[in-house]
Design an enzyme around this catalytic site. Structure first.
Site, short mmCIF file in Angstrom:
data_model
loop_
_atom_site.label_atom_id
_atom_site.label_comp_id
_atom_site.label_asym_id
_atom_site.label_seq_id
_atom_site.Cartn_x
_atom_site.Cartn_y
_atom_site.Cartn_z
N ARG A 139 -55.91 1.11 28.44
CA ARG A 139 -55.52 2.13 27.70
C ARG A 139 -53.97 2.58 27.79
O ARG A 139 -53.27 3.00 26.68
CB ARG A 139 -56.33 3.58 27.83
CG ARG A 139 -56.01 4.56 26.74
CD ARG A 139 -56.99 5.58 26.64
NE ARG A 139 -57.62 5.85 28.02
CZ ARG A 139 -57.16 6.81 29.03
NH1 ARG A 139 -56.08 7.25 28.55
NH2 ARG A 139 -57.87 7.28 29.97
N LYS B 163 -54.09 -5.43 7.88
CA LYS B 163 -53.82 -6.03 6.68
C LYS B 163 -52.72 -7.36 6.63
O LYS B 163 -53.14 -8.14 7.43
CB LYS B 163 -53.28 -4.96 5.84
CG LYS B 163 -53.77 -3.81 5.92
CD LYS B 163 -55.22 -3.79 5.39
CE LYS B 163 -55.74 -2.31 5.60
NZ LYS B 163 -57.21 -2.20 5.49
N ASP C 55 -45.10 4.26 6.01
CA ASP C 55 -46.08 3.30 6.19
C ASP C 55 -45.67 2.11 5.69
O ASP C 55 -45.72 2.12 4.49
CB ASP C 55 -47.39 3.90 5.60
CG ASP C 55 -48.67 3.02 5.83
OD1 ASP C 55 -48.35 1.71 6.07
OD2 ASP C 55 -49.76 3.59 5.86
N TYR D 205 -52.94 5.73 1.24
CA TYR D 205 -54.36 5.39 1.57
C TYR D 205 -55.16 6.77 1.58
O TYR D 205 -54.58 7.67 2.42
CB TYR D 205 -54.00 4.79 2.78
CG TYR D 205 -55.56 4.24 3.17
CD1 TYR D 205 -56.58 3.80 2.41
CD2 TYR D 205 -56.12 4.79 4.68
CE1 TYR D 205 -57.83 3.38 2.96
CE2 TYR D 205 -57.38 4.29 5.08
CZ TYR D 205 -58.16 3.63 4.11
OH TYR D 205 -59.45 3.19 4.82
N1 LCS Z 1 -52.14 2.61 5.80
C1 LCS Z 1 -52.31 1.92 4.60
C2 LCS Z 1 -51.26 1.76 3.59
C3 LCS Z 1 -53.62 1.33 4.18
O1 LCS Z 1 -53.98 0.73 3.18
C4 LCS Z 1 -54.63 1.58 5.25
C5 LCS Z 1 -56.17 0.94 4.92
C6 LCS Z 1 -54.31 2.24 6.14
C7 LCS Z 1 -53.16 2.62 6.67
C8 LCS Z 1 -55.39 2.57 7.44
O2 LCS Z 1 -55.48 1.30 8.16
P1 LCS Z 1 -56.93 1.07 9.20
O3 LCS Z 1 -57.34 2.24 9.95
O4 LCS Z 1 -58.02 0.94 7.82
O5 LCS Z 1 -56.49 -0.28 9.83
N2 LCS Z 1 -56.26 0.53 3.71
C9 LCS Z 1 -57.35 -0.09 3.31
C10 LCS Z 1 -57.56 -0.34 2.16
O6 LCS Z 1 -56.95 -0.17 1.24
N3 LCS Z 1 -58.75 -0.68 1.89
O7 LCS Z 1 -59.52 -0.64 3.16
C11 LCS Z 1 -58.74 -0.13 4.11
#
Ligand code: LCS
Length: 394
Positions: free
Chosen positions: A59, A209, A184, A112
Site C-alpha cells: 500500500r 482509459k 483531469d 465525469y
Molecule cells: N475522469 C474521467 C474523465 C472519466 O471519464 C472517468 C471514468 C473517471 C475520471 C473515473 O475513472 P475510473 O474510476 O472509472 O477509473 N469515466 C467513465 C466513463 O465515461 N464511462 O465509464 C467510466
C-alpha cells in the site's frame, strides 16, 4: 541511454520506467507481494522513519507500481506520480489532500458524472462547497471565485460534452487568486495534452482509459509537480488506501508502450468519423475538437497536440433516434468506459452521468439526446459502415 526526459513521447512511452533488474529481463518482473522482509528490527525501523530507502508494504510502495509511476511522471513532465486503484480513487485522494472544512471548489460543469456526485454528496458532508461553472469561458471561472476558493478543478475536454477550457488562462487567473488548479487529463492522455506546461498544479487520469488502452484494468493516477505536493498526496493515498495492485500496474505499464501510436490512430479515426457524422442528414449537432465547427476549436489548436478519440453528438429525433442507433450497432459496442482499442458507444444521461441528476445535467448541457462515442483503432471505414447501417434504421 541518455536521460529519458530528453526523448520524444514515442520513445518515452516504450522506455520510461523500465529499469534494469537482477536477471536483466527486458520486461521487469511483477512483484506480486503485499509485504517486504526486514533484515532486522533496526532495518525495519529505519525504513519506517524514512532514514533508509526500501520497500515496506505494497500500500505504501512496490517496485512494479513505481515503474508505472515513473513512466507516467516522465510522460506528463511532472515530478513523481501516484498510481491508484481507480480514477475515482485518484480524484478522491486529490480533494482529500488539498481541502479542509470551509473551503470552496470551482469545478467544470461537464465532468465525469461521479466527480460531480463526489463533491455534491460526499465532500459537502465535510463542509466543502462547490460551484459548477461552464469553464469553457474563463470569465465564468473568474466570477465564481470566493474568498475561500482553494481549488479549481478542470476537465478538458469535458466528459461528455467535449467543451474545452483554456487551461493556461485559468491557471494564471487561479494563481493570482491564490487557488490551485487540478486538471483531469483522461480524455487526452499525456501524449495529446501537457497541463503542467500550461501552468497547472496537479494532473490526474483514469488509467482505465487511454493510458491502459485495452479495457482490462481499472486504475487511476495523480501526477505531482514537486516534492512537497508529492509528499502530501502520498501521505493521503497511504491513509485512504486507494492503491493500485502490482498486476494491474504491470498491465497498464505494458499498455503505455503503445500509447503514442494508439493516440495517433484514435485521433485519425475520430477526425474521419466526426467529419462523416457532421455531414449526415440525421445529425442535429456534433462536437469533436478537431472540427472547425467546435465552439472552442481555436483553444483546442493552441493547447492540444491532437484531438483524441472522443466524439459526442445528438441526432434529429433526440433520444428515441439515439436509442435506435445504439441498439443497432454491430461492430461498435454499447458499453460505458472509453479509451480502449475497441469502439464504444453509450448514452450519458442514463448511464455515465445518471448519478448527477437532471438539474445538474441540464446546466452542463448534457442533453437527453446526447450520444458519446469512444473511437477505437479499428479500420475507420468499417466503423463508418457500421454507424451508417444503424443510422439507416432510424
Ligand atoms: N475522469 C474521467 C474523465 C472519466 O471519464 C472517468 C471514468 C473517471 C475520471 C473515473 O475513472 P475510473 O474510476 O472509472 O477509473 N469515466 C467513465 C466513463 O465515461 N464511462 O465509464 C467510466
Amino acid at each position: 541511454m541518455k536521460d529519458i526526459n530528453n526523448y520524444s513521447d514515442e520513445t518515452k512511452s516504450v522506455h520510461a520506467g523500465i529499469t534494469e533488474n537482477e536477471h536483466l529481463a527486458v520486461v521487469p518482473p511483477i512483484y506480486q507481494t503485499s509485504t517486504f522482509k526486514f533484515y532486522n528490527t533496526d532495518h525495519g525501523a529505519k525504513l519506517f522513519a524514512s532514514e533508509e530507502e526500501g520497500y515496506i508494504y505494497t500500500r505504501m510502495g512496490n517496485p512494479t507500481i513505481e515503474a508505472l509511476e515513473e513512466s507516467i511522471a516522465v510522460l506528463e513532465g511532472g515530478y513523481k506520480s501516484l498510481a491508484c486503484g481507480s480514477g475515482m480513487a485518484a480524484i478522491h485522494t486529490v480533494f482529500a489532500s488539498l481541502l479542509q472544512k470551509g473551503d470552496h471548489v470551482i469545478c467544470s460543469h461537464a465532468v465525469y458524472g461521479p466527480t460531480t456526485t463526489l463533491l455534491e454528496n460526499i465532500f459537502s458532508k465535510f463542509g466543502i462547497e462547490t460551484t459548477f461553472v461552464d469553464s469553457s469561458m474563463t470569465k465564468n471561472v473568474e466570477n465564481a471565485f470566493k474568498r475561500n476558493t482553494k481549488v479549481v478543478y478542470i476537465e478538458s475536454p469535458g466528459n461528455p460534452t467535449m467543451c474545452i477550457s483554456d487551461i493556461k488562462e485559468i491557471s494564471e487567473l487561479s494563481h493570482k487568486k491564490g487557488a490551485l488548479v487540478v486538471v483531469d487529463n483522461t480524455f487526452m492522455s499525456p501524449v495529446l495534452q501537457k497541463p503542467f506546461k500550461l501552468g497547472v498544479d496537479i494532473v490526474l487520469h483514469s488509467l482505465t482509459k487511454f493510458l491502459n488502452g485495452h479495457a482490462d484494468v481499472v486504475g487511476g493516477v495523480i501526477i505531482a509537480k514537486d516534492e512537497q505536493s508529492y509528499q502530501n498526496l502520498r501521505k493521503t493515498l497511504n491513509l485512504l488506501g486507494g492503491t493500485i495492485n502490482p498486476f494491474n500496474a504491470f498491465l497498464v505499464h505494458r499498455g503505455i508502450k503503445t500509447l503514442a501510436i494508439r493516440m495517433e490512430r484514435h485521433s485519425k479515426n475520430a477526425q474521419k468519423i466526426a467529419e462523416y457524422i457532421e455531414k449526415h442528414p440525421k445529425i442535429e449537432w456534433v462536437r469533436y475538437p478537431g472540427l472547425k465547427s467546435h465552439p472552442q476549436h481555436e483553444i483546442a489548436k493552441k493547447q492540444m497536440y491532437g484531438y483524441g478519440g472522443m466524439i459526442s453528438f445528438e441526432l434529429k429525433g433526440g433520444i428515441e433516434a439515439g436509442k435506435i442507433l445504439m441498439n443497432n450497432v454491430q461492430l461498435c459496442t454499447l458499453a460505458v468506459s472509453l479509451g480502449g482499442v475497441e469502439t464504444l458507444i453509450e448514452h450519458p444521461a442514463s448511464m455515465t452521468h445518471a448519478s448527477m441528476g437532471k438539474e445538474l445535467r441540464v446546466k452542463a448541457n448534457i442533453t437527453d439526446g446526447l450520444v458519446r462515442i469512444s473511437v477505437g483503432i479499428e479500420n475507420a471505414d468499417e466503423i463508418i459502415s457500421d454507424l451508417e447501417q444503424a443510422l439507416n434504421k432510424i
